[in-house]
Design an enzyme around this catalytic site. Sequence first.
Site, PDB file in Angstrom:
ATOM      1  N   LYS A  50      19.943 -21.385  -7.259  1.00  0.00           N
ATOM      2  CA  LYS A  50      19.308 -20.064  -7.383  1.00  0.00           C
ATOM      3  C   LYS A  50      19.371 -19.339  -6.043  1.00  0.00           C
ATOM      4  CE  LYS A  50      14.910 -22.471  -6.773  1.00  0.00           C
ATOM      5  NZ  LYS A  50      13.814 -23.146  -7.503  1.00  0.00           N
ATOM      6  N   ARG A 145       2.495 -22.461 -14.046  1.00  0.00           N
ATOM      7  CA  ARG A 145       3.381 -21.382 -13.634  1.00  0.00           C
ATOM      8  C   ARG A 145       4.338 -21.055 -14.764  1.00  0.00           C
ATOM      9  NH1 ARG A 145       7.397 -22.256  -8.488  1.00  0.00           N
ATOM     10  NH2 ARG A 145       8.476 -23.473 -10.048  1.00  0.00           N
ATOM     11  N   TYR A 265       9.790  -4.061  22.563  1.00  0.00           N
ATOM     12  CA  TYR A 265       8.801  -3.116  22.040  1.00  0.00           C
ATOM     13  C   TYR A 265       7.391  -3.531  22.423  1.00  0.00           C
ATOM     14  CZ  TYR A 265      12.287  -0.833  19.047  1.00  0.00           C
ATOM     15  OH  TYR A 265      13.352  -0.143  18.576  1.00  0.00           O
ATOM     16  N   MET A 313      14.988  -4.852  15.264  1.00  0.00           N
ATOM     17  CA  MET A 313      15.793  -4.804  14.036  1.00  0.00           C
ATOM     18  C   MET A 313      17.170  -5.431  14.256  1.00  0.00           C
ATOM     19  SD  MET A 313      16.956  -1.534  11.730  1.00  0.00           S
ATOM     20  CE  MET A 313      15.308  -0.943  11.482  1.00  0.00           C
TER      21      MET A 313
END
Length: 369
Positions: A50, A145, A265, A313
């Site tokens: 998956k 679940r 930052y 980023m």
Amino acid sequence: MEAVCVAEAGPVTEIGAHGARLTIDLGAIVANWRFLAARGAGADCAAVVKADAYGCGIGRVGPALWAAGCRTFFVAHLSEGVAARAALPEAAIYILNGLPPGAAEAFAAHELRPVLGSIAELSDWAALSSGRLPAALHVDTGMNRLGLPVPEALDLAGDGRITAAGIDLLLSHFVSAEKPEDPVNARQIADFARVRAAYPQLRASLANSSGVFLDGARHDLLRPGYALFGGNPIPGGANPMRPVVRLEALIAQVRDVAVGATAGYNGRWTAPRPSRLATLSLGYADGFPRAVSGRGQALVGGVPCPILGLVSMDLIILDVTAAPAATRGATAVLIGDILDIDAVGRSAGTIGYEILTGLGSRYVRDYVG
Ligand SMILES: *Cc1c(COP(=O)(O)O)cnc(C)c1O
């Protein structure tokens, strides 16, 4: 996503063009599958692929495992099943998240097998299948679940709907398999054995990666995911799996700073002494978690270098004062060697699973082995 090809753009390296490189060792994935299969003591070994094979790419991982002899695969969604089918034309592919309303025809069109977890799903599939199209039955032994509760599963044994829905596999999932001391394991193993005894005609599957190492959990089919991709299935002990992913980033700049200088930052780091900093061309937009800010490490020439301040980023700042190999154009290892995916997960306050499945698509990907 395929990386942009830069081969004709001059002598720039691929890592220079993309900032970083993810190397995925298909040979290690196959070796890990063989290792787990050998622990199965007669059980077959499937592969849980998956989330695009835990971030490693179903299009490459699927055929490699098929060539090694893996015949059964599990994914979460119909869309993932369609991608898996394209890579694995002859495999048995089960869809763990069950059968959404109206999805039965699409499942059948791609020969995908739903893991049915409720009477409603069972009825939907039986209406289309009439016993001709296979499916699995999910029994909930404690997760609350997905799947039928144990009493409902026991009541349903011998019911015509089981045959009409083409059920060929009974499965359940562990709550805490990576914690062998948790008493819930024994309860789940016992409950699943009871349900299994009520369905003697079906194959049964309980063990995820960590479950492969629990007595009484192996049954007919193992369902490892994480350990195939190098994660440690026995967290208290040494990792028996081979590492699969390696993430390296380019050093864009190196600079020397004085005592009291800050980095990144919001100036979250202040130099306690004269320091040498290196800036890496990789950031949280590459899937490397911002949560490692101020606590993770990278290796430069084998030397562990602290990640300073906030991850940006597209960039990360390292303290390379102790790493003479840190020069413009050299690389730093963010995942690999002593920084395995479990260690990176810990330094991000999460688990290696989330690191793997968050692996980005901006850097170049190299498949080896
Ligand atoms: C994800 C998943 C697995 C694989 O678990 P790992 O811990 O990655 O080995 C097996 N079974 C089910 C139902 C799953 O959701």
